[in-house]
Design a protein around this motif. Sequence first.
Motif: not given
Length: 844
Positions: A346-350, A362-383, A409-410
């Motif tokens: 969540d700090l930088f992409d690799t 894959q094949d989820s709303e998070i990765n779906a291409d849509s011209s009528d929506k602005n989307t943003n997702s954030d994912f992290y984990f810890y233990d 996941l947000a």
Amino acid sequence: MMKNKGLILLLLCFGSLCYGQNSPKKIPLTALILSIEKQFNIKFSYAVEDVVAVSIEKPETTLTLPQVIDYLNAKTVLNFKVLDKRYITVSVINKTIAVCGTVFDQENKRPLSGASVLVKNTSRSTVTTEKGIFKLQNIPLNSTITLSYLGYEIKEIPAKELFLSGTNCLEITLTAKSETLNQVLINVYLTPGLQKFLDGSTVLNTKKFGILPGLIEPDILQSIQILPGIESTNESIANINVRGGTNDQNLVIWDNIKMYHSGHFFGLISAYNPNLTEKVTITKNGTSAEYSDGVSSTINMQTKDVVTNRFSGGAGVNLISADAFLAIPLAKDLELHLSGRRSITDLFDTPTYTNYFERSFQDSEINADSSDKNTNSDFYFYDFTAKLLFDLNDKHQFRANIIGINNALAYSESNAITNNTETKASTLSQNNIGYGGNWKAQWTSKWSTNLITYFSKYNIDATDYRVETDQRLTETNEVLETGVKLNTHYKVNKHLSLLSGYQFNETGMLNETTVSAPSYKRTKKDVLLNHSLFSEAEYNNANTYLRVGMRINYFQKFDKILIEPRINIQQKLSTDFALKLEGEFKNQTTAQIIDFEDDFLGVEKRRWVLVNNQDIPIATSKQGSFGIEFNQKKLNIELTGFYKLVKGITASNQGFYNSFQFINANGSYIAKGIEFLANKTARKYSAWFSYTYSINDYEFAVFTPSVFPNNADIRHSFSIGFYYDIIKNLKVSVGGVWRNGQPYTKPIPGNETIQDGNTTMVNYDSPNNENLDNFMRLDASLQYNFNLSESIKASFTAGVINASNQDNVINRYYKVNPNDTNDAIQVDNKSLGLTPNISFRVNF
């Protein structure tokens, strides 16, 4: 008189082998001094305590007195000073010394490679070589050396006893711990750090772990997939299939705590940090009567359990996460172990994160291409983990620990076409936290007990807001489990030991669903109490290993008793050949219901449910296996046939993509096949080849057809690997996997959809009648170890998964075409593409 007493004391000490085995050429220094006094008519002046425990090789008789004095000064930690022609003083020099030793197993006298050598109350340490040898320079003269090895008693030796005064190192023997007869059968199994035990279990020792193809660290649940009979049909550690079973049929234990969650990144990374996990035991069959649940396998993780009185730790970073661990002495008999890991995604992409993200969503709303929506997702984990170790004395040990695992996941979306700037947010959170404690007591040399308590809590909380419908869906799944277990061990003799005990579990589960429009709420709570008695005998001599036991389970809610026999036999036919027989009855009272891809953002969720002895019955398994093993000159060949029957499975926890997808039914599956493994190890390399052939079929009496292939029916699976020490500190591992594609169900050609009321559904053909294309993957890893200083060790590891960038389809299903309800769209989920990763670690 004092000298004579010292001499007698020294001889008694050597007669009882105080500190291992000295070379037969060495004699007590006090005896040599008496001989020199007579030869040269001189007198030595010394304190008995300074020389009483010193041994030395006898010098040549042709030496002059000055040469003898020089020899004594060179070969001991003492200072011999000539005062005059008659008197010579002997004193201790306050200096550092070099020490050396060779560590052996006491019973078979084999060298112990990788044994830990620690200078007590300092940060100095090393490990023994493949020949069991260790050397340390500049060690304080009055320090103590602590020797330890997994499965052996700890030994402490004064440093001056290990003084390196020539080419010979002191021979030291370690004694195997008396609480177990299950000895190591193969010390290096596929790669350093993997061992095969007499009972057929495989043990992963993370501290000694080499590298496996594609891995940059000993990821526990990734590493075990190298073993024959263990697959992951969708490349996820959250879906490990042991001999055709589902993931929820694996009992996962961390420091005696039952865990309900195992993966980060929705199963691509193990949730258990390996840096404080000392060993992991994987059992496919013939399980000890001590364990219940897990009708397919038992994965038992144990963290470091010895108070070292040494501050140590380490830290590392890779392209997904960063972690650190510490061992902190708080007092002489009190120590605290800590570890933590957090994603950096969540700090930088690799590149690694990008591939993992695309694979997971894959094949989820998070990765779906849509011209009528602005989307943003954030994912992290810890233990994180913490463990408090307290040794009251040499008879009583107390341990308390905690483990926490979290994934979050947000996702947010807003309408990009209208002027409505309102944003709706969705979240998905998974976490498992566990608390445990145990008290080990050694009441006599033969009788010991271990009292274990634990509490485990698992939660999945999902909130899904949809902009177009202004609908909110909230789902909660909670598991609360409390357990108490008392084990009693009695060692009858060196060949036979007995185990008996009692276990109590209380398991509660909550499932809740709330919908805002239209308003709807459903809550379901269940609680189950289980009492168990178990007993087993373990016998081992030179040719026979036998473990036979029985477990009696009483389910208070159903007033039901299940009796489960267990057996595990290995019989040597010769020095090279052995036969093995394993069998078990087991039960399971929990299962996971799979929520499908269209239920929440397109991300699959699994919810735990408790049996009710009606539509969700107690799952039971009966399993037997028979095999032959050949082991000669570090060539190990195994051939095992197995048969497993599991009853009480439900259609809702199989993840069907066919006409049975939304039907409640109970059934069974039978998995049978053979497993083959050939493994050749040498001082610098290990090579292996494995093959599994299995047939795995469901049977659901109410379905038509009633018998059809299992979702995890992988008929043929091959793996090959090679591990090599290029030079002392540089290692490489290369390997590949080839297997049949898993079954899937196609729609009926020309009639791909069907109308059910107002709902249009895919019209599926015969279930699991087709197979995906074959799966193939090539992985590689490279590791370089080096020292940043005398006490800080570092390593750099690079790995690549799917080096050939193979386009593998790992799952296929169909959904109705929203633009043409008479058509079904094929959806393919694919494996990771070419995915590199690197890590850098330091340990001190």
